[in-house]
Enzyme design. Structure first.
Site: not given
Ligand code: PAF
Length: 280
Positions: A37, A61
């Site tokens: 990150h 998700q």
């Molecule tokens: O890749 C991720 O961490 C997630 O899918 C995102 C892009 C932050 C969307 O919730």
């Protein structure tokens, strides 16, 4: 770094920054931050004036409640990491701030067949949730540029399509996979691996490399078979290892010079993905 929890506060702050002609870079995350990150934040800092990172564990998700509940949440440590790389703004909203009272999600049915392959097949509805939350976040953060990691390659294709359709003024940046010294792709899920699983996990990248190193007309297929066999052995629970077209994600029926090799396996209770892009 400014910590903002309310969408309205962030929107008005960003509007002022944009009015001063500052360029906004956005790195959306679900927290449990690691060096991967931070490499996205660094890329954003190089290309933009102000960097916004969001930390939001997006409930729509996840296909399994257990996966959502056990997703690592390490906000104090995340804040320290963001401070260490001079991130400008952290957006850390509550679920109701983003969704209101009902967790409705949009459909990605018309995004094309690639949406149903690989992660789409393994995690039905996952990309609906990703697109839903990113549309909401993009409307609050108003980014000039967004930064995503290649590890989630299929997600990158989906985000690219969302941008082309709804946010054509936003620039998409695909950033390289950050790896541990032994090759394991950095992931928030790695902390869930037991010590013995952690020792085995680099085999995923080793087998992707085996294919990449044998990527030629005569040996690509036997290398694929070998890698599949290696990763199908206990304790890996094999989901897929596929050589695909980089755009359609259709599995290759015959050799082509450019391709992407993608893998997903389970190790104990942890699901890991990785990939290698092969350029001619
Ligand atoms: O890749 C991720 O961490 C997630 O899918 C995102 C892009 C932050 C969307 O919730």
């Amino acid at each position: 770094m400014i910590l903002i929890k309310k969408s309205g506060d962030l929107l008005s702050h960003i509007s002022k920054l944009r009015a001063s002609n500052l360029r906004i870079g956005f790195v959306p995350t679900m927290g449990a931050l690691h060096l991967g990150h931070l490499s996205l934040i660094e890329a954003a800092k190089k290309n933009c004036d102000v960097v916004v990172c969001s930390i939001f564990v997006n409930p729509t998700q996840f296909n399994q409640l257990s996966d959502l509940n056990s997703y690592p949440r390490t906000i104090e440590n995340d804040i320290q990491l963001l401070l260490s790389c001079s991130c400008d703004i952290l957006f850390h909203p509550e679920v109701t701030e983003i969704y209101g009272e009902t967790l409705e999600k949009e459909s990605t049915e018309d995004y094309g067949t690639f949406i149903h392959l690989l992660e789409g097949a393994s995690r039905p509805g996952h990309f609906d949730g990703v697109v839903t939350v990113l549309r909401k976040l993009f409307k609050i953060v108003l980014p000039h540029q967004v930064f995503f990691g290649q590890k989630d390659y299929q997600q990158c294709l989906v985000v690219n399509m969302l941008i082309q359709r709804s946010f054509p003024e936003v620039k998409f940046n695909l950033c390289p996979i950050a790896r541990e010294i032994d090759g394991l792709a950095m992931s928030s899920r790695n902390v869930r691996l037991t010590a013995s699983e952690r020792l085995l996990a680099p085999k995923i990248y080793e087998n992707l490399q085996l294919v990449a190193q044998n990527w030629n007309l005569t040996s690509w297929q036997s290398a694929m078979n070998q890698a599949i066999e290696n990763l199908s052995n206990e304790p890996f629970v094999f989901e897929y290892l596929s050589a695909c077209d980089q755009n359609s994600l259709e599995e290759l029926g015959s050799f082509q010079e450019d391709a992407i090799i993608l893998a997903a396996v389970r190790l104990g209770s942890t699901r890991l993905i990785d990939n290698i892009i092969i350029q001619p």
